[in-house]
Design a protein around this motif. Sequence first.
Motif, PDB file in Angstrom:
ATOM      1  N   VAL A   1     -24.750 -12.184   6.724  1.00 16.21           N
ATOM      2  CA  VAL A   1     -25.154 -13.470   6.143  1.00 16.21           C
ATOM      3  C   VAL A   1     -23.941 -14.236   5.631  1.00 16.21           C
ATOM      4  O   VAL A   1     -23.805 -15.439   5.858  1.00 16.21           O
ATOM      5  CB  VAL A   1     -26.196 -13.250   5.014  1.00 16.21           C
ATOM      6  CG1 VAL A   1     -26.392 -14.518   4.195  1.00 16.21           C
ATOM      7  CG2 VAL A   1     -27.509 -12.787   5.592  1.00 16.21           C
ATOM      8  N   LEU A   2     -23.038 -13.544   4.960  1.00 17.61           N
ATOM      9  CA  LEU A   2     -21.844 -14.224   4.443  1.00 17.61           C
ATOM     10  C   LEU A   2     -20.940 -14.697   5.575  1.00 17.61           C
ATOM     11  O   LEU A   2     -20.348 -15.776   5.483  1.00 17.61           O
ATOM     12  CB  LEU A   2     -21.074 -13.288   3.516  1.00 17.61           C
ATOM     13  CG  LEU A   2     -21.708 -13.025   2.155  1.00 17.61           C
ATOM     14  CD1 LEU A   2     -20.878 -12.023   1.368  1.00 17.61           C
ATOM     15  CD2 LEU A   2     -21.856 -14.314   1.367  1.00 17.61           C
ATOM     16  N   SER A   3     -20.832 -13.937   6.639  1.00 16.91           N
ATOM     17  CA  SER A   3     -19.982 -14.370   7.751  1.00 16.91           C
ATOM     18  C   SER A   3     -20.600 -15.555   8.482  1.00 16.91           C
ATOM     19  O   SER A   3     -19.897 -16.407   8.996  1.00 16.91           O
ATOM     20  CB  SER A   3     -19.730 -13.223   8.717  1.00 16.91           C
ATOM     21  OG  SER A   3     -20.928 -12.840   9.335  1.00 16.91           O
ATOM     22  N   ALA A   4     -21.919 -15.624   8.518  1.00 15.29           N
ATOM     23  CA  ALA A   4     -22.580 -16.742   9.193  1.00 15.29           C
ATOM     24  C   ALA A   4     -22.555 -18.009   8.353  1.00 15.29           C
ATOM     25  O   ALA A   4     -22.457 -19.107   8.890  1.00 15.29           O
ATOM     26  CB  ALA A   4     -24.019 -16.374   9.527  1.00 15.29           C
ATOM     27  N   THR A   5     -22.635 -17.885   7.050  1.00 13.81           N
ATOM     28  CA  THR A   5     -22.733 -19.074   6.203  1.00 13.81           C
ATOM     29  C   THR A   5     -21.390 -19.504   5.620  1.00 13.81           C
ATOM     30  O   THR A   5     -21.098 -20.691   5.553  1.00 13.81           O
ATOM     31  CB  THR A   5     -23.710 -18.829   5.043  1.00 13.81           C
ATOM     32  OG1 THR A   5     -23.276 -17.687   4.310  1.00 13.81           O
ATOM     33  CG2 THR A   5     -25.113 -18.612   5.558  1.00 13.81           C
ATOM     34  N   CYS A   6     -20.564 -18.582   5.243  1.00 17.77           N
ATOM     35  CA  CYS A   6     -19.318 -18.932   4.549  1.00 17.77           C
ATOM     36  C   CYS A   6     -18.077 -18.736   5.401  1.00 17.77           C
ATOM     37  O   CYS A   6     -16.978 -19.052   4.968  1.00 17.77           O
ATOM     38  CB  CYS A   6     -19.165 -18.081   3.290  1.00 17.77           C
ATOM     39  SG  CYS A   6     -20.536 -18.240   2.151  1.00 17.77           S
TER      40      CYS A   6
END
Length: 101
Positions: free
Chosen positions: A75-80
């Motif tokens: 999730v963090l790699s996709a959003t941030c």
Amino acid sequence: MRLPDEQRRAGHIPAHVYRQIPPGTDVRRIVIVQEAPRSYKGPIVLTLAITTGSVVVLLVIAYVVPIIAASLVSVLSATCGITYTISRTAKRRHSPRAHGK
């Protein structure tokens, strides 16, 4: 002696109880009622249940934490734009003997 009648017929009175009998009491009419021995079945089952429950909780935590961590990283790699790479390749050192003797 299993029944109180058998105990009375035998005239058996334990010494510690005999001292508590008031004077003038007919000892042939006294019946001793004893408490049943303690059962350890309940505490043993409770201990096993607690131990099994603890092991199950630890196994669930050990299974769920890596899944949550992987989900969080994705999730963090996709959003941030944060990336996390796990490198499993090991650097192998070649011995000098292997190349040429």
